[in-house]
Write a protein that holds these residues in place. Sequence first.
Motif, PDB file in Angstrom:
ATOM      1  N   SER A 247       0.820  -1.208   0.000  1.00  0.00           N
ATOM      2  CA  SER A 247       0.000   0.000   0.000  1.00  0.00           C
ATOM      3  C   SER A 247       0.855   1.259   0.000  1.00  0.00           C
ATOM      4  CB  SER A 247      -0.924  -0.003   1.227  1.00  0.00           C
ATOM      5  OG  SER A 247      -0.173  -0.166   2.414  1.00  0.00           O
ATOM      6  N   MET A 248       2.140   1.135   0.355  1.00  0.00           N
ATOM      7  CA  MET A 248       3.032   2.285   0.360  1.00  0.00           C
ATOM      8  C   MET A 248       3.726   2.482  -0.983  1.00  0.00           C
ATOM      9  SD  MET A 248       2.647   3.535   3.332  1.00  0.00           S
ATOM     10  CE  MET A 248       4.020   4.685   3.398  1.00  0.00           C
ATOM     11  N   SER A 249       3.735   1.419  -1.819  1.00  0.00           N
ATOM     12  CA  SER A 249       4.519   1.515  -3.053  1.00  0.00           C
ATOM     13  C   SER A 249       3.715   1.190  -4.301  1.00  0.00           C
ATOM     14  CB  SER A 249       5.707   0.545  -2.975  1.00  0.00           C
ATOM     15  OG  SER A 249       5.249  -0.790  -2.890  1.00  0.00           O
ATOM     16  N   ILE A 250       2.379   1.219  -4.196  1.00  0.00           N
ATOM     17  CA  ILE A 250       1.545   0.785  -5.308  1.00  0.00           C
ATOM     18  C   ILE A 250       1.740   1.650  -6.550  1.00  0.00           C
ATOM     19  CG2 ILE A 250      -0.448   2.200  -4.664  1.00  0.00           C
ATOM     20  CD1 ILE A 250      -0.521  -1.382  -6.051  1.00  0.00           C
ATOM     21  N   GLN A 251       2.168   2.906  -6.354  1.00  0.00           N
ATOM     22  CA  GLN A 251       2.363   3.777  -7.500  1.00  0.00           C
ATOM     23  C   GLN A 251       3.668   3.485  -8.231  1.00  0.00           C
ATOM     24  OE1 GLN A 251      -0.083   5.705  -8.445  1.00  0.00           O
ATOM     25  NE2 GLN A 251      -1.272   5.071  -6.652  1.00  0.00           N
ATOM     26  N   ASN A 252       4.525   2.685  -7.623  1.00  0.00           N
ATOM     27  CA  ASN A 252       5.815   2.375  -8.223  1.00  0.00           C
ATOM     28  C   ASN A 252       5.690   1.142  -9.107  1.00  0.00           C
ATOM     29  OD1 ASN A 252       8.469   1.956  -8.880  1.00  0.00           O
ATOM     30  ND2 ASN A 252       9.122   1.389  -6.809  1.00  0.00           N
ATOM     31  N   MET A 253       5.565   1.339 -10.404  1.00  0.00           N
ATOM     32  CA  MET A 253       5.364   0.227 -11.326  1.00  0.00           C
ATOM     33  C   MET A 253       6.523  -0.762 -11.295  1.00  0.00           C
ATOM     34  SD  MET A 253       2.425   0.539 -12.767  1.00  0.00           S
ATOM     35  CE  MET A 253       2.572  -0.490 -14.220  1.00  0.00           C
ATOM     36  N   ALA A 254       7.725  -0.265 -11.003  1.00  0.00           N
ATOM     37  CA  ALA A 254       8.893  -1.144 -10.983  1.00  0.00           C
ATOM     38  C   ALA A 254       8.798  -2.172  -9.872  1.00  0.00           C
ATOM     39  CB  ALA A 254      10.166  -0.311 -10.823  1.00  0.00           C
ATOM     40  N   GLY A 255       8.002  -1.880  -8.842  1.00  0.00           N
ATOM     41  CA  GLY A 255       7.875  -2.798  -7.722  1.00  0.00           C
ATOM     42  C   GLY A 255       6.822  -3.865  -7.929  1.00  0.00           C
ATOM     43  N   ARG A 256       6.124  -3.816  -9.059  1.00  0.00           N
ATOM     44  CA  ARG A 256       5.061  -4.776  -9.321  1.00  0.00           C
ATOM     45  C   ARG A 256       5.562  -5.986 -10.102  1.00  0.00           C
ATOM     46  NH1 ARG A 256      -0.044  -1.198 -11.515  1.00  0.00           N
ATOM     47  NH2 ARG A 256      -0.484  -0.061  -9.589  1.00  0.00           N
ATOM     48  N   LYS A 257       4.880  -7.095  -9.901  1.00  0.00           N
ATOM     49  CA  LYS A 257       5.066  -8.271 -10.731  1.00  0.00           C
ATOM     50  C   LYS A 257       3.699  -8.652 -11.276  1.00  0.00           C
ATOM     51  CE  LYS A 257       8.923 -10.113  -8.012  1.00  0.00           C
ATOM     52  NZ  LYS A 257       9.407 -11.287  -7.230  1.00  0.00           N
ATOM     53  N   THR A 258       3.699  -9.428 -12.347  1.00  0.00           N
ATOM     54  CA  THR A 258       2.414  -9.840 -12.904  1.00  0.00           C
ATOM     55  C   THR A 258       1.711 -10.799 -11.947  1.00  0.00           C
ATOM     56  OG1 THR A 258       3.578 -11.567 -14.120  1.00  0.00           O
ATOM     57  CG2 THR A 258       3.083  -9.526 -15.303  1.00  0.00           C
ATOM     58  N   PRO A 259       0.374 -10.868 -12.010  1.00  0.00           N
ATOM     59  CA  PRO A 259      -0.378 -11.740 -11.105  1.00  0.00           C
ATOM     60  C   PRO A 259      -0.006 -13.212 -11.268  1.00  0.00           C
ATOM     61  CG  PRO A 259      -1.832 -10.186 -12.209  1.00  0.00           C
ATOM     62  CD  PRO A 259      -0.505 -10.089 -12.894  1.00  0.00           C
ATOM     63  N   ASP A 260      -0.213 -13.963 -10.214  1.00  0.00           N
ATOM     64  CA  ASP A 260       0.072 -15.394 -10.192  1.00  0.00           C
ATOM     65  C   ASP A 260      -1.256 -16.140 -10.088  1.00  0.00           C
ATOM     66  OD1 ASP A 260       0.811 -18.015  -9.540  1.00  0.00           O
ATOM     67  OD2 ASP A 260       2.542 -17.365  -8.372  1.00  0.00           O
ATOM     68  N   LEU A 261      -1.557 -16.965 -11.080  1.00  0.00           N
ATOM     69  CA  LEU A 261      -2.815 -17.713 -11.070  1.00  0.00           C
ATOM     70  C   LEU A 261      -2.929 -18.640  -9.864  1.00  0.00           C
ATOM     71  CD1 LEU A 261      -3.233 -18.674 -14.836  1.00  0.00           C
ATOM     72  CD2 LEU A 261      -4.707 -17.162 -13.514  1.00  0.00           C
ATOM     73  N   ARG A 262      -1.804 -19.025  -9.288  1.00  0.00           N
ATOM     74  CA  ARG A 262      -1.847 -19.910  -8.124  1.00  0.00           C
ATOM     75  C   ARG A 262      -2.466 -19.210  -6.919  1.00  0.00           C
ATOM     76  NH1 ARG A 262       4.365 -21.694  -8.823  1.00  0.00           N
ATOM     77  NH2 ARG A 262       4.442 -19.420  -8.844  1.00  0.00           N
ATOM     78  N   GLU A 263      -2.281 -17.897  -6.825  1.00  0.00           N
ATOM     79  CA  GLU A 263      -2.913 -17.150  -5.734  1.00  0.00           C
ATOM     80  C   GLU A 263      -4.429 -17.179  -5.895  1.00  0.00           C
ATOM     81  OE1 GLU A 263      -2.316 -12.891  -3.470  1.00  0.00           O
ATOM     82  OE2 GLU A 263      -2.099 -12.925  -5.644  1.00  0.00           O
ATOM     83  N   MET A 264      -4.898 -16.951  -7.117  1.00  0.00           N
ATOM     84  CA  MET A 264      -6.323 -17.028  -7.395  1.00  0.00           C
ATOM     85  C   MET A 264      -6.856 -18.422  -7.056  1.00  0.00           C
ATOM     86  SD  MET A 264      -8.293 -16.579 -11.065  1.00  0.00           S
ATOM     87  CE  MET A 264      -7.835 -14.863 -11.257  1.00  0.00           C
ATOM     88  N   PHE A 265      -6.118 -19.441  -7.468  1.00  0.00           N
ATOM     89  CA  PHE A 265      -6.545 -20.815  -7.214  1.00  0.00           C
ATOM     90  C   PHE A 265      -6.611 -21.104  -5.717  1.00  0.00           C
ATOM     91  CE2 PHE A 265      -5.833 -25.302  -6.458  1.00  0.00           C
ATOM     92  CZ  PHE A 265      -6.769 -25.883  -7.284  1.00  0.00           C
ATOM     93  N   ALA A 266      -5.630 -20.628  -4.952  1.00  0.00           N
ATOM     94  CA  ALA A 266      -5.594 -20.898  -3.513  1.00  0.00           C
ATOM     95  C   ALA A 266      -6.807 -20.307  -2.803  1.00  0.00           C
ATOM     96  CB  ALA A 266      -4.302 -20.356  -2.911  1.00  0.00           C
ATOM     97  N   TYR A 267      -7.206 -19.094  -3.203  1.00  0.00           N
ATOM     98  CA  TYR A 267      -8.392 -18.485  -2.588  1.00  0.00           C
ATOM     99  C   TYR A 267      -9.642 -19.307  -2.891  1.00  0.00           C
ATOM    100  CZ  TYR A 267      -6.600 -14.162  -0.570  1.00  0.00           C
ATOM    101  OH  TYR A 267      -5.972 -13.253   0.242  1.00  0.00           O
ATOM    102  N   ARG A 268      -9.798 -19.724  -4.146  1.00  0.00           N
ATOM    103  CA  ARG A 268     -10.971 -20.515  -4.506  1.00  0.00           C
ATOM    104  C   ARG A 268     -10.907 -21.903  -3.856  1.00  0.00           C
ATOM    105  NH1 ARG A 268     -14.133 -19.540  -8.531  1.00  0.00           N
ATOM    106  NH2 ARG A 268     -14.262 -17.549  -7.438  1.00  0.00           N
ATOM    107  N   PHE A 269      -9.722 -22.471  -3.768  1.00  0.00           N
ATOM    108  CA  PHE A 269      -9.517 -23.773  -3.114  1.00  0.00           C
ATOM    109  C   PHE A 269     -10.049 -23.739  -1.682  1.00  0.00           C
ATOM    110  CE2 PHE A 269      -7.002 -26.388  -0.258  1.00  0.00           C
ATOM    111  CZ  PHE A 269      -6.908 -27.612  -0.896  1.00  0.00           C
TER     112      PHE A 269
END
Length: 250
Positions: free
Chosen positions: A44-66
Motif C-alpha cells: 500500500s506504500m509503493s503501489i504507485q511504483n510500477m517497478a515494484g510490481r510483478k504480474t499476477p500469479d494464477l496460483r494465488e487465485m486458485f488458492a483463494y478458490r480452493f
Amino acid sequence: MYPNSKIEFNQKTGGTRTGIVVVITYENEKATYYMKTYHHAGSSMSIQNMAGRKTPDLREMFAYRFLEVIGVGPTVYFPYYDGSKFIHYIATKEVMQFTMFNDIKDLGLKKKVVVESYLLSLLIGVRDLNEGNIGSNEDSTVSIIDFYVTDKDNFVEPDIINTFKNKSRFGGEGTAADVLVEIGPEERMSIVKDAVTQWSMIKEMTTDIIDQEKTELKAHGIEFGTVTNDVESYLRDIKLNYETICSAFE
C-alpha cells in the motif's frame, strides 16, 4: 451480481496490500466485501511504483478458490476495471460472525483453528496466517480470510507428516505461534483427523474451479505471471501433500 444496487467504498484499516471495504446494499440487504490487490501488485506504500510490481500469479487465485471450496475460506471474486490490463483484485465476502484468533475464548477452538491453519499452510504453501487472518466462523470452524502464496515452483512438502507433528513453522512471533508450540504431535493429529476427512474433495478437485474467472480476465487482457500448467502442477503438489497426510491416519 447486484443490479440496481448502492455501492459504498470505505477505507481499509490494516494490512500491507492496497485495499478497500466495499459495502453493497441490494433490496434492503447489505453485503460487505474486502477488496485488495493481488500479492505482487506492491504494498500500500509503493503501489504507485510500477517497478515494484510483478504480474499476477494464477496460483494465488486458485488458492483463494480452493479454500472457499473446502469450506475454510470466504466466498471470493476476482474483479478488474477497464482502466488497466495489468491488474486484478481479490474480493472476499465478509465471514459471518468471524472471530479473530486472539478473540477466541474457548481454548479447544483456539487450538483447532491454529492447528488446522498450520496444516493448510503446509498443504498449499500459504503464509501470513497471523492472528488477524485466521479465526472461527458462525459454525465454530476454522476460517482463513487472508494470506499469500509463497514464491516457489515446487510445493511438495517432502517430510510433511513430521513437519506438521513436530515443528512449528507458522511464521513470526505472535500468540498463534505460541499456542501451536505448546501442542504436542499426538494432539495435533487428533485435532485435524476430522478436518482431513472433511477435505476429501481435494482428491477430485481440478483447476476448473477458476476457469471462468481465468477466461474472463485473459479476455480482458490481464497478463499473468504463470501459465495454466503451473496451476496444474500446483494442484498436483497439493494433492500429493494431502495424500501423504491421509496416509498417517490409515
